[in-house]
Design a protein around this motif. Structure first.
Motif, short mmCIF file in Angstrom:
data_model
loop_
_atom_site.label_atom_id
_atom_site.label_comp_id
_atom_site.label_asym_id
_atom_site.label_seq_id
_atom_site.Cartn_x
_atom_site.Cartn_y
_atom_site.Cartn_z
N LEU A 226 0.74 -0.83 0.24
CA LEU A 226 0.13 0.14 -0.14
C LEU A 226 1.00 0.42 -0.75
O LEU A 226 0.72 2.15 -0.32
N THR A 227 1.81 1.28 0.72
CA THR A 227 2.94 2.38 1.12
C THR A 227 3.43 2.72 -0.58
O THR A 227 3.78 3.85 -1.06
N THR A 228 4.82 1.75 -0.50
CA THR A 228 5.05 1.71 -1.92
C THR A 228 4.05 1.88 -3.41
O THR A 228 3.96 3.00 -3.94
N GLY A 229 2.78 1.48 -3.35
CA GLY A 229 2.52 1.38 -4.62
C GLY A 229 1.22 2.26 -4.98
O GLY A 229 1.58 3.23 -5.50
N ALA A 230 1.09 3.04 -3.71
CA ALA A 230 0.28 4.30 -3.75
C ALA A 230 1.60 5.98 -3.73
O ALA A 230 0.96 6.58 -4.52
N GLY B 203 2.28 1.97 -13.97
CA GLY B 203 1.70 0.40 -14.08
C GLY B 203 2.54 -0.19 -12.94
O GLY B 203 1.48 -1.50 -12.15
N VAL B 204 3.45 0.18 -12.30
CA VAL B 204 4.24 -0.46 -10.82
C VAL B 204 3.44 -0.24 -10.30
O VAL B 204 2.25 -1.02 -8.78
N GLY B 205 3.00 0.93 -9.89
CA GLY B 205 2.19 1.66 -8.39
C GLY B 205 0.64 1.35 -8.74
O GLY B 205 0.56 0.23 -7.20
N THR B 206 0.45 1.35 -9.05
CA THR B 206 -1.30 0.07 -9.50
C THR B 206 -1.35 -1.88 -9.43
O THR B 206 -2.13 -2.57 -8.41
N ALA B 207 -0.38 -2.07 -10.07
CA ALA B 207 0.37 -3.66 -9.93
C ALA B 207 0.54 -3.65 -8.36
O ALA B 207 0.00 -5.00 -7.47
N LEU B 208 1.32 -2.90 -7.37
CA LEU B 208 1.19 -2.92 -6.26
C LEU B 208 0.37 -3.46 -5.74
O LEU B 208 -0.12 -4.01 -4.53
N LEU B 209 -0.53 -2.09 -5.42
CA LEU B 209 -2.14 -1.95 -4.96
C LEU B 209 -3.51 -2.92 -5.26
O LEU B 209 -4.41 -3.38 -5.01
N THR B 210 -2.80 -3.92 -7.01
CA THR B 210 -4.10 -4.11 -6.55
C THR B 210 -3.95 -5.84 -6.47
O THR B 210 -2.98 -6.49 -6.21
#
Length: 136
Positions: A12-16, A65-72
């Motif tokens: 969550l923190t890294t993705g956001a 894309g990387v942020g979304t992958a982490l948050l999904t």
């Protein structure tokens, strides 16, 4: 679900953070895009062949894309970790290949390099996601 409670703070923190960074780069001015491209070309020389505006757009999309992958939640942790590892690995490669960013030992950050060196936390998070135990 691939998103475990143990991974939630990391993802969550890294993705956001990365999603916001990519979102803020959507409409870079040509000078900023050219500066970022010059820095990135130190790690990956092939990016110098792109037009600066295209590079800025691709960088923005990659970060989002990387942020979304982490948050999904349904993206497996290892896959999200690999995406983050590729992104953060490129950042660290740029850091180590830019002499102005490090002290004379080539490792410790100089004043100019501190802003990039601090991103080493993303490498650690990527490794934690890649090497973490399989969920039950």
């Amino acid at each position: 679900m691939s998103f475990t409670a143990r991974q939630a703070p990391l993802r969550l923190t890294t993705g956001a953070f990365i999603l916001n960074s990519g979102f803020s780069k959507r409409h870079l001015d040509p000078g900023t895009a050219a500066y970022l491209q010059t820095m990135a070309a130190k790690a990956i020389p092939q990016v110098a062949q792109l037009a600066p505006e295209k590079f800025g757009t691709y960088l923005s999309y990659a970060e989002m894309g990387v942020g979304t992958a982490l948050l999904t939640p349904f993206v497996p942790a290892r896959l999200a970790g690999l995406a983050l590892g590729a992104f953060s690995g490129g950042t660290m490669l740029m850091y180590f290949r830019t002499p102005e960013m490090t002290e004379s030992d080539g490792i410790r950050p100089s004043q100019e390099g501190t802003m990039v060196a601090k991103d080493i936390w993303m490498v650690g998070i990527a490794l934690a996601l890649i090497l973490g135990r399989k969920g039950r």
